[in-house]
Design an enzyme around this catalytic site. Structure first.
Site, mmCIF file in Angstrom:
data_model
loop_
_atom_site.group_PDB
_atom_site.id
_atom_site.type_symbol
_atom_site.label_atom_id
_atom_site.label_comp_id
_atom_site.label_asym_id
_atom_site.label_seq_id
_atom_site.Cartn_x
_atom_site.Cartn_y
_atom_site.Cartn_z
ATOM 1 N N LYS A 129 -3.976 3.080 -2.770
ATOM 2 C CA LYS A 129 -5.354 3.509 -2.968
ATOM 3 C C LYS A 129 -5.533 4.815 -2.236
ATOM 4 C CE LYS A 129 -6.951 -0.270 -1.418
ATOM 5 N NZ LYS A 129 -7.934 -1.069 -0.717
ATOM 6 N N GLY A 181 1.831 9.130 12.810
ATOM 7 C CA GLY A 181 2.231 8.504 14.072
ATOM 8 C C GLY A 181 3.424 7.574 13.898
ATOM 9 N N MET A 190 -9.636 7.625 9.962
ATOM 10 C CA MET A 190 -10.488 8.356 9.034
ATOM 11 C C MET A 190 -9.690 9.311 8.179
ATOM 12 S SD MET A 190 -11.994 11.107 11.781
ATOM 13 C CE MET A 190 -13.494 11.218 10.879
ATOM 14 N N ASP A 215 0.839 -1.203 0.000
ATOM 15 C CA ASP A 215 0.000 0.000 0.000
ATOM 16 C C ASP A 215 0.865 1.240 0.000
ATOM 17 O OD1 ASP A 215 -2.205 -1.543 0.165
ATOM 18 O OD2 ASP A 215 -2.540 -1.246 2.311
HETATM 19 N N1 SAH Z 1 -4.621 -1.260 8.532
HETATM 20 C C1 SAH Z 1 -4.259 0.059 9.009
HETATM 21 C C2 SAH Z 1 -5.371 1.066 8.824
HETATM 22 C C3 SAH Z 1 -5.702 1.391 7.408
HETATM 23 S S1 SAH Z 1 -6.960 2.638 7.257
HETATM 24 C C4 SAH Z 1 -3.837 -0.043 10.493
HETATM 25 O O1 SAH Z 1 -4.042 -1.089 11.105
HETATM 26 O O2 SAH Z 1 -3.302 0.928 11.018
HETATM 27 C C5 SAH Z 1 -5.974 4.076 7.049
HETATM 28 C C6 SAH Z 1 -6.097 4.994 8.250
HETATM 29 O O3 SAH Z 1 -5.270 4.515 9.300
HETATM 30 C C7 SAH Z 1 -5.594 6.399 7.993
HETATM 31 O O4 SAH Z 1 -6.574 7.203 7.366
HETATM 32 C C8 SAH Z 1 -5.288 6.875 9.394
HETATM 33 O O5 SAH Z 1 -6.455 7.248 10.067
HETATM 34 C C9 SAH Z 1 -4.769 5.608 10.047
HETATM 35 N N2 SAH Z 1 -3.300 5.537 10.042
HETATM 36 C C10 SAH Z 1 -2.529 4.618 9.448
HETATM 37 N N3 SAH Z 1 -1.224 4.851 9.684
HETATM 38 C C11 SAH Z 1 -1.162 5.947 10.470
HETATM 39 C C12 SAH Z 1 -0.100 6.677 11.072
HETATM 40 N N4 SAH Z 1 1.180 6.345 10.892
HETATM 41 N N5 SAH Z 1 -0.408 7.751 11.819
HETATM 42 C C13 SAH Z 1 -1.697 8.117 12.004
HETATM 43 N N6 SAH Z 1 -2.726 7.449 11.470
HETATM 44 C C14 SAH Z 1 -2.472 6.377 10.702
#
Ligand code: SAH
Length: 478
Positions: free
Chosen positions: A274, A416, A387, A252
């Site tokens: 995506k 993060g 989100m 991804d």
């Molecule tokens: N499978 C992923 C989530 C995918 S949905 C997981 O388990 O983390 C994508 C969302 O995840 C983003 O829109 C954001 O809200 C969050 N996200 C993913 N990585 C992030 C990061 N490093 N810092 C903050 N939010 C994050």
């Protein structure tokens, strides 16, 4: 990134190729010895020679050209090493070599050298070369020392054995993916330990057995691997191993470059990024890619940000693999909620504030239809909201409308666990305003609940939180 381009590493075959060494002292002798070992035909040019060099000349191992350097000495040479203690001569050698397009090394003069000789570690035919580009030779030396102790002595005989058997391995296993599996199993098997003990015969037998038993065709598989939130230290050991064995990596956009850097160099990497509203690869195309590569016998790693089963559509992908009879495994990853909590200093549960955590997403669509707002607005719980940043305003409003106090703390964690992490804290009533004020961008996670306020005091990573849950920031109504 440094603005100086790094050196391009090559290993050259000097067997029977003429090479010139200018200088007749101890340095010239050491350089000549290394070149002779590589099979070069060495000519030493100098007015006088050190006794050992003179001995080599008498034995016919090197040729001596007597006198002061002149450009004609370079005729026919593939490489030249300037190893005199006279700066003027070394410069003249470098200039003449440059004019004739002969690669020149001036000992201990990185600036004048067209090629550098790296620090190296040798285990038989296996060599590891280390260079700092000439700028920090002591660092290269220190790295070499560290690696020396790590690379065990079985590597030399192992490299020799594989060199001797190379053609047989290729003839027996024509399929490259099958060959790769064979080597992986071989290196994990008893062979290295046998070689380490010097049990050469037993090692030969172990090799023959492994080759005889190796499947000629590889069966493909897919590993759904969670890459974690960005910091490569948060990848699991199992995920790392699979990345090192992968033939193809479908990743991804959210997967950080630092994590991808850990994967096997020659694995094919395909970004199936995506973006909301701008789908570059559809889910159906991702399914097709997995089936295509695994169907062709390759080991596919489907690498996803965070955890593959948390808002990652990992479930759908497994259903497709299952329907097509493809082997799969799943490696969990550290999901954004856990990573953002840890790296922002927000304990997601806390005896005094929150007895439960809910992971939810309010991505893209109008959340009003799908979420149970009344229960989301209840107190004593932490919400971790995955989100798009666009939905923040409505989300805060709706929670308040359904009864969550406008003074409830929130924290927005952008990127993060990455070097550019930013945290914005505040009260629910001012969520949208704060997000706009600080230009919060994706990926960002929203944490709502009393625990979010702890980021103001418990933060430890990166910059301190922006905003803050100051009492004076409370709206008067609260
Ligand atoms: N499978 C992923 C989530 C995918 S949905 C997981 O388990 O983390 C994508 C969302 O995840 C983003 O829109 C954001 O809200 C969050 N996200 C993913 N990585 C992030 C990061 N490093 N810092 C903050 N939010 C994050």
């Amino acid at each position: 990134m440094s603005s100086v381009p790094s050196l391009f590493p090559v290993f050259v075959d000097l067997r029977d190729r003429p090479v010139l060494v200018v200088g007749g002292g101890a340095v010239a002798r050491r350089k000549s010895a290394a070149l002779l070992e590589a099979g070069a035909r060495v000519t030493v040019g100098a007015p006088a020679l050190d006794p050992t060099l003179a001995g080599w000349v008498r034995q016919g191992r090197v040729v001596h050209v007597s006198g002061v350097f002149e450009a004609g000495w370079l005729d026919g040479a593939w490489l030249v090493v300037a190893a005199t203690d006279d700066d003027g001569t070394n410069r003249a050698v470098a200039a003449a070599a440059g004019a004739r397009r002969v690669w020149a090394n001036v000992v201990d003069e990185a600036e004048l050298s067209a090629f550098h000789v790296p620090s190296r570690i040798r285990r038989g035919p296996l060599q590891v070369a280390i260079s700092s580009g000439g700028g920090a030779p002591m660092l290269a030396r220190a790295v070499r020392e560290r690696l020396e102790t790590r690379l065990d002595d079985s590597l030399g005989p192992l490299a020799e054995l594989l060199t001797r058997r190379r053609h047989r391995i290729r003839a027996r296993l024509t399929d490259i993916a099958a060959r790769r599996r064979f080597f992986d199993r071989l290196f994990d098997g008893p062979l290295p330990a046998l070689l380490r003990r010097g049990a050469r015969d037993a090692a030969e037998r172990a090799f023959e057995q492994a080759l005889a038993e190796a499947p000629a065709q590889s069966t493909g598989s897919v590993a759904l691997v969670g890459a974690g939130p960005g910091d490569p230290g948060l990848l699991t050991l199992r995920g790392l191993r699979l990345l090192n064995e992968a033939d193809v990596i479908l990743h991804d956009r959210l997967v950080s470059p630092e994590v991808l850097d850990l994967a096997r160099r020659d694995a094919e990497r395909i970004e199936v990024g995506k973006q909301a509203g701008n789908h570059r690869t559809t889910q159906a195309q991702i399914h097709a890619l997995m089936l295509e590569h695994a169907g062709a016998g390759r080991r596919v790693v489907r690498l996803k940000g965070g955890d593959p089963f948390v808002f990652g559509r990992g479930g759908e992908e497994l259903q497709v693999l299952r329907a097509h009879g493809i082997d799969y495994e799943v490696v969990p990853g550290i999901t954004a909620a856990l990573a953002c909590g840890a790296y922002a200093g927000i304990p997601l549960t806390h005896r005094d504030h929150a007895q439960s955590v809910r992971l939810l997403t309010a991505h893209c669509r109008d959340p009003s239809d799908e979420l149970d707002w009344a229960s989301l607005a209840a107190g004593s719980q932490t919400l971790a909201v995955y989100m798009g940043v666009g939905g923040l305003e409505r989300f805060g409003e709706r929670l308040v409308a359904h009864g969550r106090a406008p003074s409830t703390p929130f924290a927005l964690v952008e990127n993060g666990s990455r070097a550019d992490q930013r945290v914005v804290t505040g009260r629910l009533a001012e969520l949208a305003e704060r997000a706009r004020e600080h230009h919060i961008a994706s990926p960002a996670l929203l944490v709502v609940g009393e625990v979010a306020a702890l980021a103001d005091t418990l933060h430890w990573f990166g910059a301190p939180p922006l905003g803050g849950c100051r009492p004076e920031a409370l709206p008067h109504a609260a």
